[in-house]
Scaffold this motif. Structure first.
Motif, PDB file in Angstrom:
ATOM      1  N   THR A   1     106.453 -23.493  71.752  1.00  0.00           N
ATOM      2  CA  THR A   1     107.559 -24.461  71.138  1.00  0.00           C
ATOM      3  C   THR A   1     108.896 -23.946  70.749  1.00  0.00           C
ATOM      4  N   ALA A   2     110.057 -24.621  71.419  1.00  0.00           N
ATOM      5  CA  ALA A   2     111.316 -23.980  71.621  1.00  0.00           C
ATOM      6  C   ALA A   2     112.293 -24.780  71.188  1.00  0.00           C
ATOM      7  N   TYR A   3     113.407 -24.649  70.816  1.00  0.00           N
ATOM      8  CA  TYR A   3     114.745 -25.212  70.926  1.00  0.00           C
ATOM      9  C   TYR A   3     115.229 -24.923  72.172  1.00  0.00           C
ATOM     10  N   ASP A   4     115.570 -26.124  72.980  1.00  0.00           N
ATOM     11  CA  ASP A   4     116.184 -26.042  74.477  1.00  0.00           C
ATOM     12  C   ASP A   4     117.503 -26.285  74.353  1.00  0.00           C
ATOM     13  N   HIS A   5     118.313 -25.122  74.745  1.00  0.00           N
ATOM     14  CA  HIS A   5     119.523 -25.292  74.592  1.00  0.00           C
ATOM     15  C   HIS A   5     120.101 -26.144  75.720  1.00  0.00           C
ATOM     16  N   THR A   6     119.225 -26.254  76.917  1.00  0.00           N
ATOM     17  CA  THR A   6     119.804 -26.919  78.061  1.00  0.00           C
ATOM     18  C   THR A   6     119.758 -28.471  77.706  1.00  0.00           C
ATOM     19  N   ALA A   7     118.574 -28.589  77.099  1.00  0.00           N
ATOM     20  CA  ALA A   7     118.419 -30.344  76.717  1.00  0.00           C
ATOM     21  C   ALA A   7     118.867 -30.871  75.344  1.00  0.00           C
ATOM     22  N   ASP A   8     119.269 -29.770  74.601  1.00  0.00           N
ATOM     23  CA  ASP A   8     119.720 -30.050  73.185  1.00  0.00           C
ATOM     24  C   ASP A   8     118.605 -30.698  72.272  1.00  0.00           C
ATOM     25  N   GLU A   9     117.300 -30.325  72.584  1.00  0.00           N
ATOM     26  CA  GLU A   9     116.391 -30.724  71.683  1.00  0.00           C
ATOM     27  C   GLU A   9     114.993 -29.821  71.686  1.00  0.00           C
ATOM     28  N   VAL A  10     114.050 -30.246  70.873  1.00  0.00           N
ATOM     29  CA  VAL A  10     112.962 -29.198  70.710  1.00  0.00           C
ATOM     30  C   VAL A  10     111.990 -29.744  71.702  1.00  0.00           C
ATOM     31  N   ARG A  11     111.341 -28.751  72.591  1.00  0.00           N
ATOM     32  CA  ARG A  11     110.409 -29.125  73.573  1.00  0.00           C
ATOM     33  C   ARG A  11     109.280 -28.054  73.421  1.00  0.00           C
ATOM     34  N   THR A  12     108.329 -28.549  74.045  1.00  0.00           N
ATOM     35  CA  THR A  12     106.952 -27.553  74.144  1.00  0.00           C
ATOM     36  C   THR A  12     106.441 -27.312  75.967  1.00  0.00           C
ATOM     37  N   TYR A  13     106.528 -25.994  75.946  1.00  0.00           N
ATOM     38  CA  TYR A  13     106.274 -25.484  77.304  1.00  0.00           C
ATOM     39  C   TYR A  13     104.828 -24.995  77.639  1.00  0.00           C
ATOM     40  N   PRO A  14     104.249 -25.210  78.663  1.00  0.00           N
ATOM     41  CA  PRO A  14     102.955 -24.289  78.823  1.00  0.00           C
ATOM     42  C   PRO A  14     103.650 -22.908  79.241  1.00  0.00           C
ATOM     43  N   LEU A  15     102.822 -21.982  78.784  1.00  0.00           N
ATOM     44  CA  LEU A  15     103.207 -20.539  79.418  1.00  0.00           C
ATOM     45  C   LEU A  15     102.895 -20.299  80.766  1.00  0.00           C
ATOM     46  N   HIS A  16     101.860 -21.198  81.198  1.00  0.00           N
ATOM     47  CA  HIS A  16     101.508 -20.812  82.767  1.00  0.00           C
ATOM     48  C   HIS A  16     102.518 -21.403  83.555  1.00  0.00           C
ATOM     49  N   ARG A  17     103.461 -22.116  83.321  1.00  0.00           N
ATOM     50  CA  ARG A  17     104.591 -22.780  83.944  1.00  0.00           C
ATOM     51  C   ARG A  17     105.835 -21.833  83.998  1.00  0.00           C
ATOM     52  N   ILE A  18     106.210 -21.159  83.058  1.00  0.00           N
ATOM     53  CA  ILE A  18     107.175 -20.186  82.898  1.00  0.00           C
ATOM     54  C   ILE A  18     107.015 -18.993  83.722  1.00  0.00           C
ATOM     55  N   THR A  19     107.974 -19.074  84.833  1.00  0.00           N
ATOM     56  CA  THR A  19     107.948 -17.984  85.990  1.00  0.00           C
ATOM     57  C   THR A  19     108.115 -16.561  85.459  1.00  0.00           C
ATOM     58  N   GLY A  20     108.978 -16.548  84.492  1.00  0.00           N
ATOM     59  CA  GLY A  20     109.577 -15.346  83.898  1.00  0.00           C
ATOM     60  C   GLY A  20     110.258 -15.499  82.656  1.00  0.00           C
ATOM     61  N   VAL A  21     110.891 -14.389  82.184  1.00  0.00           N
ATOM     62  CA  VAL A  21     111.520 -14.701  80.950  1.00  0.00           C
ATOM     63  C   VAL A  21     112.544 -13.281  80.699  1.00  0.00           C
ATOM     64  N   ALA A  22     113.667 -13.399  80.097  1.00  0.00           N
ATOM     65  CA  ALA A  22     114.747 -12.287  80.206  1.00  0.00           C
ATOM     66  C   ALA A  22     115.219 -12.378  78.979  1.00  0.00           C
ATOM     67  N   GLU A  23     115.515 -11.487  77.953  1.00  0.00           N
ATOM     68  CA  GLU A  23     116.411 -11.458  76.928  1.00  0.00           C
ATOM     69  C   GLU A  23     117.752 -11.491  77.408  1.00  0.00           C
ATOM     70  N   LEU A  24     118.781 -12.137  76.251  1.00  0.00           N
ATOM     71  CA  LEU A  24     119.972 -12.612  76.511  1.00  0.00           C
ATOM     72  C   LEU A  24     120.742 -11.510  75.991  1.00  0.00           C
ATOM     73  N   ALA A  25     121.939 -10.959  76.913  1.00  0.00           N
ATOM     74  CA  ALA A  25     122.888 -10.003  76.289  1.00  0.00           C
ATOM     75  C   ALA A  25     123.737 -10.310  75.216  1.00  0.00           C
ATOM     76  N   ASP A  26     124.148 -11.666  75.079  1.00  0.00           N
ATOM     77  CA  ASP A  26     124.784 -12.179  73.949  1.00  0.00           C
ATOM     78  C   ASP A  26     123.927 -13.529  73.611  1.00  0.00           C
ATOM     79  N   ASP A  27     123.492 -13.435  72.221  1.00  0.00           N
ATOM     80  CA  ASP A  27     122.591 -14.627  71.951  1.00  0.00           C
ATOM     81  C   ASP A  27     123.554 -15.896  71.663  1.00  0.00           C
ATOM     82  N   PRO A  28     123.244 -16.980  72.399  1.00  0.00           N
ATOM     83  CA  PRO A  28     123.963 -18.219  72.466  1.00  0.00           C
ATOM     84  C   PRO A  28     123.804 -18.808  71.088  1.00  0.00           C
ATOM     85  N   ALA A  29     122.626 -18.746  70.434  1.00  0.00           N
ATOM     86  CA  ALA A  29     122.546 -19.481  69.128  1.00  0.00           C
ATOM     87  C   ALA A  29     123.231 -18.911  68.239  1.00  0.00           C
TER      88      ALA A  29
END
Length: 921
Positions: A893-921
């Motif tokens: 469960t995370a705040y989605d900056h793209t959709a500007d709302e809180v959403r829940t994502y299944p982990l098996h549908r996430i292809t990969g993850v990377a940390e940001l060099a500059d945190d947009p939050a």
């Protein structure tokens, strides 16, 4: 830094349109989407997609068509300038060698307009036209430029042999070179050097200069023979005419610009032409005296102080006539109007019959029919034998006060896209366009109507415009690409303007050509600021820039203030600011409020309905004004309208009295009705007429045998049989008091009435049938929906959400990630790429499930944001920036900056993850 722009952008000059859009603030992006709403269908995922869509041919063509003339001339000049072009080069192409203060004052606004609409990008030292716009506006052999310029020397000599280039150099007095590139550069330098070029032309024969004069303003192409004349040969030898084909030569762009004194257009128009008053004695505005003149008016016109009152009273009279005409049309179609053609619409014969019933010409009848249809008062009934008939809304409309009924018609006309002026013409397939038929919708119609009325409102009250100046202003605001400054008189917008002026006069918007006060009230509605801003872009030069240009020439002596309202016109109304207020005509609530305001202004100008008539001894009744509805309806049944005008004259005839008796009235009812509503005594001839017709009415009875006639007086039946006019009815006696006929009952009734009898129809039970007209109504129908000219202007809520979504999507697509083995992105074939380049490529991050879970859990604990690749249930892949809040049960469960709302994502549908060099939050 503009509001809404991420840090780190705008530090270097943009290299693409997408990068230029990233340097914009939210307000600038909102203005772009408002001016070009087609970019929002659907909402772009990011700024790169927005830039791609802004460069498509359809979108660019639409944007160019909505520019004013000078802004379009600026784009045309930029299309023939080197790319990228400095601002000074663009200014020189528009002002020429002599310069023009008006152009210099107007050019910054035109450039900003093009930049705001993403048609050009780059800083002032490197202006670039969008590639598609350059392709549309730049000259080519198959598509000449509106500037009349031809190709450059480099373009015209691209296929020329090196030997021929050296010959040109020698003939022009230039030193030879070792390669074609330097040869072309040497010729170009000669043509762009004012001194050397003038010296070369001084040696040209007069005939050669005449040839150049014919080509200099375009078209730059000319045909030559195999053995050209000496003047043409002289020009060709020196490169002043270069071969385009085997038999065609072209004047190079650089040479043409020298001959034009550096000017790309023959007649730049930096300032919108003013709408001038009509100079005509006794016209709409009275005399042709200058506005504001003091003293008695000349004979032939009204005094200036009386002009607004004359205009208002004339327009109010036209408004009342419009209401009466619509009622007459509905009355004519009350029992079921004409049939609907198989292809839709009204037949030519039915249109002629309707025009005769309304006592107008066929084009005018087409306008009233289309107006009633646009207002939802007429529609097809939907039956098997489909006919046009009034709708239930017509009955509700009739109960409204006259001013409110007019306001409903006025709003319907303002917003309708159906164009009655097209009736009688042909479509693209050669088929005749019919009234109420298909293919009559024209999207620009509402905008043209409203813009014309807004321009009329800029004139002092009671002043009619000069039609030519009005058309010139419209053509300046929306010119045809490639058309001359005068435009074409047969283009759609010019025809719409002419139809609008005529229809506005018939409908009562104008009186004697000048805008009436109730029409001004209708236009002065508080408008949606989004729509106002959207329309203001195309008229920027007409408003603020016009003031700036005026200030450039008159500022030293206290010239006009930029954007000031015209002298003599009210201020504070968007219709009077000198620029268009938008392509839309307002929301339903705004239109309703505007209609109510106009009705309040119009109501005192309309005559009050009367409850009496004046009976005269010649069997006529005079209605000195509009009548109350019950009185008018019964009087229309009892008498025939003989003439209309300021007063309506009704004539009583035996047929009209019989019609009233057929409708259920008795002789005593008619006597009482006339006594109650006449200001004069009932004339004796009229009383005798009513009694005489009533005495004969019903003496004969007609029924269905096929049909029969019965009468207690055998002598009457003998008279009918002896009359030769009855032979066509094929009558025969069944009994002393009964005749049978082969004709239908209705035909038998009409035949006997033409013979001078007054028969009455009877039912199967033998009772007299009352033939009161039964009103035929369609099922409930809504008014036709106007066909919009392109996508509608988005509201502020949609624009704000769209900009937020585009920003978020662009951040997800361009975010810089921390390099590391946990975020491996496939590298391009050319080799390794940086994380930012991979993100720009649209590649999704790829990590193992364990690495994905560990990175997301760490981000949830630290409150940081990460970049993920996600594939939804439909298989669509996207990039997102999320701030994980909780990770459990295989879901994050995370705040989605793209959709500007809180959403829940299944982990098996996430292809990969990377940390940001500059945190947009």
């Amino acid at each position: 830094m503009p509001e809404g722009v991420p840090e780190g952008t705008g530090s270097t000059p943009p290299r693409t349109l997408a990068e230029a859009l990233r340097t914009r603030g939210d307000r600038s992006l909102t203005a772009l989407l408002r001016a070009r709403p087609d970019l929002l269908s659907p909402v772009p995922n990011d700024l790169s997609q927005l830039a791609t869509r802004a460069g498509t041919r359809a979108s660019v063509v639409r944007a160019l068509e909505r520019l004013d003339r000078f802004t379009l001339q600026t784009a045309e000049a930029l299309a023939v300038a080197p790319e990228p072009a400095p601002y000074d080069t663009l200014r020189a192409l528009l002002t020429g060698d002599e310069g023009d203060p008006r152009i210099e004052a107007a050019l910054p606004v035109a450039v900003e307009t093009l930049r705001d609409q993403a048609l050009i990008w780059g800083e002032d030292d490197r202006l670039r036209l969008v590639r598609t716009a350059r392709e549309l506006l730049a000259p080519s052999p198959t598509h000449p430029s509106p500037t009349g310029l031809g190709p450059t020397v480099a373009e015209a000599t691209s296929g020329m042999s090196p030997g021929r280039l050296q010959e040109i150099l020698i003939s022009a007095g230039l030193p030879s070179t070792h390669d074609p590139v330097s040869a072309v550069a040497s010729i170009t330098a000669l043509f762009t050097d004012r001194t050397r070029m003038a010296a070369l032309l001084d040696t040209a024969p007069m005939e050669a200069l005449s040839v150049l004069d014919r080509l200099v303003w375009g078209p730059p192409y000319g045909e030559v023979t195999a053995s050209p004349t000496p003047p043409v040969r002289w020009l060709r030898d020196r490169g002043l005419l270069l071969p385009a084909t085997a038999r065609t030569v072209v004047l190079p762009r650089e040479a043409a610009l020298h001959l034009r004194a550096g000017r790309a257009h023959r007649k730049p128009e930096p300032v919108a032409p003013e709408v001038a008053p009509r100079a005509e004695a006794g016209g709409a505005g009275g005399s042709s005296r200058p506005v504001g003149a003091v003293g008695p008016a000349s004979s032939g016109g009204s005094p200036p102080s009386n002009r607004p009152q004359v205009v208002d009273s004339t327009a109010a009279g036209q408004a009342y006539t419009a209401l009466a005409t619509i009622e007459e049309l509905a009355k004519d179609w009350n029992e079921g109007g004409p049939n609907v053609l198989r292809a839709g619409g009204l037949s030519v014969r039915d249109l002629k019959r309707t025009a005769t019933a309304l006592d107008v010409t066929e084009p005018v009848a087409a306008f009233w029919v289309e107006l009633a249809y646009a207002a939802g008062l007429l529609a097809p009934d939907g039956q098997t034998d489909e006919r046009y008939a009034p709708t239930p809304a017509y009955d509700d409309w009739q109960e409204l006060p006259a001013a409110e009924r007019w306001a409903g018609l006025a709003v319907a006309w303002l917003t309708a896209t159906r164009t009655a002026g097209l009736v009688g013409g042909q479509d693209s397939k050669g088929r005749t366009l019919a009234v109420l038929g298909p293919d009559l919708d024209r999207g620009p119609a509402p905008e043209v109507r409203r813009r014309i009325l807004e321009l009329l409102a800029t004139l002092p009250e009671g002043t009619a415009p000069d039609p030519e100046s009005l058309l010139a202003r419209l053509r300046w605001e929306r010119p045809l690409r490639g058309a001359s400054a005068g435009g074409r008189p047969d283009d759609l917008r010019s025809r719409l303007a002419a139809w609008t002026m005529n229809e506005a006069e018939m409908l009562g918007f104008t009186g004697r050509g000048a805008l009436a006060s109730h029409a001004r009230a209708l236009l002065a509605a508080p408008r949606n600021p989004d729509q106002a801003t959207a329309g203001a872009t195309q008229g920027a030069t007409a408003g603020a820039t016009a003031g700036a240009a005026a200030g450039a020439t008159t500022g030293a002596t206290g010239g006009a203030t930029p954007g000031a309202a015209p002298t003599g016109s009210p201020t504070g109304s968007p219709a009077l600011t000198g620029r268009p207020t938008g392509t839309g005509v307002g929301s339903a609530a705004e239109l309703a409020a505007a209609g109510a305001r106009a009705a309040r202004v119009l109501a005192p100008l309309l005559p009050a309905p009367l409850d009496h008539v004046l009976l005269q001894a010649d069997l006529t009744a005079v209605a000195p004004g509009p009548l109350l509805r019950p009185l008018a309806e019964l009087l229309a049944i009892t008498a025939d309208v003989e003439s209309k005008g300021g007063a309506t004259v009704y004539r009583f005839t035996p047929g009209s009295v019989r019609r009233a008796l057929d409708a259920g009235q008795s002789a005593s009812d008619l006597h009482d009705f006339l006594k109650a509503h006449s200001r004069t005594p009932v004339p004796q001839p009229l009383a005798y007429l009513i009694d005489d017709v009533a005495r004969k009415h019903g003496h004969l009875r007609v029924g269905s045998a096929s049909a029969y006639v019965r009468c207690d007086d055998e002598a009457v039946l003998d008279e009918i049989l002896a009359d030769k006019r009855s032979q066509g009815m094929r009558l025969r006696r069944l009994a002393p008091t009964v005749l049978a006929a082969h004709a239908e009952a209705a035909a038998l009734l009409d035949g006997l009435r033409t013979m001078g009898f007054a028969p009455a129809a009877e039912s199967t039970e033998g009772d007299v049938m009352i033939t009161r007209a039964l009103a035929h109504r369609t099922p409930p129908r809504t008014a036709p929906v106007p066909v919009a000219d392109g996508p509608p202007t988005p509201d502020a809520t949609l624009l704000s959400a769209a900009v937020k979504a585009i920003r978020a999507g662009d951040m997800a697509a361009t975010v810089v990630r921390k390099p590391g083995p946990e975020a491996t992105v496939p590298a391009p074939a050319s080799g390794a790429a940086s994380p930012r380049a991979a993100a720009l490529n649209g590649a999704l991050p790829r990590t193992t499930p364990g690495e994905t879970l560990a990175t997301v859990q760490a981000a949830a604990m630290t409150g940081s944001a990460v970049w993920i690749g996600y594939v939804n249930a439909d298989g669509a892949a996207s990039q997102r920036v999320i701030a994980p809040v909780r990770v459990e049960g295989g879901y994050v469960t995370a705040y989605d900056h793209t959709a500007d709302e809180v959403r829940t994502y299944p982990l098996h549908r996430i292809t990969g993850v990377a940390e940001l060099a500059d945190d947009p939050a």
